[in-house]
Design an enzyme around this catalytic site. Sequence first.
Site, PDB file in Angstrom:
ATOM      1  CD  GLN A 202     -14.773  -0.678  -2.254  1.00 39.17           C
ATOM      2  OE1 GLN A 202     -16.008  -0.736  -1.814  1.00 39.17           O
ATOM      3  NE2 GLN A 202     -14.379  -1.281  -3.368  1.00 39.17           N
ATOM      4  CB  SER A 203     -10.905   5.199  -1.151  1.00 38.74           C
ATOM      5  OG  SER A 203      -9.632   4.497  -0.968  1.00 38.74           O
ATOM      6  CB  VAL A 204      -9.333   1.791  -4.835  1.00 41.41           C
ATOM      7  CG1 VAL A 204      -8.776   1.281  -6.101  1.00 41.41           C
ATOM      8  CG2 VAL A 204      -8.344   3.024  -4.354  1.00 41.41           C
TER       9      VAL A 204
ATOM     10  CG  ASP B 178      -2.157   0.914   0.903  1.00 47.43           C
ATOM     11  OD1 ASP B 178      -3.371   0.356   1.128  1.00 47.43           O
ATOM     12  OD2 ASP B 178      -2.022   2.058   0.962  1.00 47.43           O
TER      13      ASP B 178
ATOM     14  CG  HIS C 227      -6.857  -2.990   3.329  1.00 47.93           C
ATOM     15  ND1 HIS C 227      -5.912  -1.935   3.066  1.00 47.93           N
ATOM     16  CD2 HIS C 227      -7.998  -2.838   2.754  1.00 47.93           C
ATOM     17  CE1 HIS C 227      -6.868  -0.869   2.564  1.00 47.93           C
ATOM     18  NE2 HIS C 227      -8.038  -1.392   2.249  1.00 47.93           N
TER      19      HIS C 227
ATOM     20  CG  HIS D  84      -8.529  -3.029  -2.201  1.00 50.02           C
ATOM     21  ND1 HIS D  84      -9.491  -2.339  -2.948  1.00 50.02           N
ATOM     22  CD2 HIS D  84      -8.530  -2.458  -1.015  1.00 50.02           C
ATOM     23  CE1 HIS D  84      -9.988  -1.475  -2.298  1.00 50.02           C
ATOM     24  NE2 HIS D  84      -9.437  -1.414  -1.034  1.00 50.02           N
TER      25      HIS D  84
HETATM   26  P1  5GP Z   1      -9.770   1.433   0.595  1.00 46.55           P
HETATM   27  O1  5GP Z   1      -9.904   2.624   1.008  1.00 46.55           O
HETATM   28  O2  5GP Z   1     -10.452   1.287  -0.765  1.00 46.55           O
HETATM   29  O3  5GP Z   1      -9.995   0.143   1.492  1.00 46.55           O
HETATM   30  O4  5GP Z   1      -8.191   1.120   0.202  1.00 46.55           O
HETATM   31  C1  5GP Z   1      -7.518   1.677  -0.771  1.00 46.55           C
HETATM   32  C2  5GP Z   1      -6.076   1.278  -0.515  1.00 46.55           C
HETATM   33  O5  5GP Z   1      -5.428   1.722  -1.632  1.00 46.55           O
HETATM   34  C3  5GP Z   1      -5.660   2.575   0.258  1.00 46.55           C
HETATM   35  O6  5GP Z   1      -5.137   2.120   1.630  1.00 46.55           O
HETATM   36  C4  5GP Z   1      -4.659   3.448  -0.360  1.00 46.55           C
HETATM   37  O7  5GP Z   1      -3.622   3.866   0.175  1.00 46.55           O
HETATM   38  C5  5GP Z   1      -4.183   2.609  -1.644  1.00 46.55           C
HETATM   39  N1  5GP Z   1      -3.758   3.181  -2.464  1.00 46.55           N
HETATM   40  C6  5GP Z   1      -4.359   4.087  -3.279  1.00 46.55           C
HETATM   41  N2  5GP Z   1      -3.772   4.571  -4.262  1.00 46.55           N
HETATM   42  C7  5GP Z   1      -2.761   3.775  -4.477  1.00 46.55           C
HETATM   43  C8  5GP Z   1      -1.568   3.615  -5.444  1.00 46.55           C
HETATM   44  O8  5GP Z   1      -1.826   4.407  -6.410  1.00 46.55           O
HETATM   45  N3  5GP Z   1      -0.503   2.740  -5.002  1.00 46.55           N
HETATM   46  C9  5GP Z   1      -0.738   1.823  -4.045  1.00 46.55           C
HETATM   47  N4  5GP Z   1       0.389   1.048  -3.841  1.00 46.55           N
HETATM   48  N5  5GP Z   1      -1.744   1.833  -3.128  1.00 46.55           N
HETATM   49  C10 5GP Z   1      -2.564   2.891  -3.328  1.00 46.55           C
END
Ligand code: 5GP
Length: 113
Positions: free
Chosen positions: A93-95, A29, A101, A99
């Site tokens: 969730q942001s992406v 991450d 973690h 996924h």
């Molecule tokens: P979410 O918030 O969707 O559960 O997790 C998305 C994760 O993707 C976050 O922990 C964030 O730091 C990670 N992330 C976002 N953009 C990138 C990127 O460009 N590269 C990597 N390696 N991680 C990313």
Amino acid sequence: MSTLFTKIINKEIPADIVYEDDLCLAFRDINPQAPVHILIIPKKEIVSIATLTAEDKEILAHIMLKTAEIAKHEGLADNGYRVVTNVGENGGQSVFHLHFHLLGGRKLTWPPG
Ligand code: 5GP
């Protein structure tokens, strides 16, 4: 719809990849929340566990097995670790590409915020 994780899968943007095969990709991450913070994703574009279908069973089982192997490889097996998947707005969730973690290397608190 594709996200930046598809660009990581296609090597269009760089990532610190720790494992890859035909079905999944694992990379560190960019904003780690623990000494070890790895994201394990299917190569198939799936939004979240909320949009899984029966045909994704093999992918999911594969990802869970690989997550445990990666955790062991990262030295987390003895002291434990956490595997989390966030779903939607309230889940944080942001992406919007599924996924998991993998977090470890320190004592994690519960409940999460
Ligand atoms: P979410 O918030 O969707 O559960 O997790 C998305 C994760 O993707 C976050 O922990 C964030 O730091 C990670 N992330 C976002 N953009 C990138 C990127 O460009 N590269 C990597 N390696 N991680 C990313």
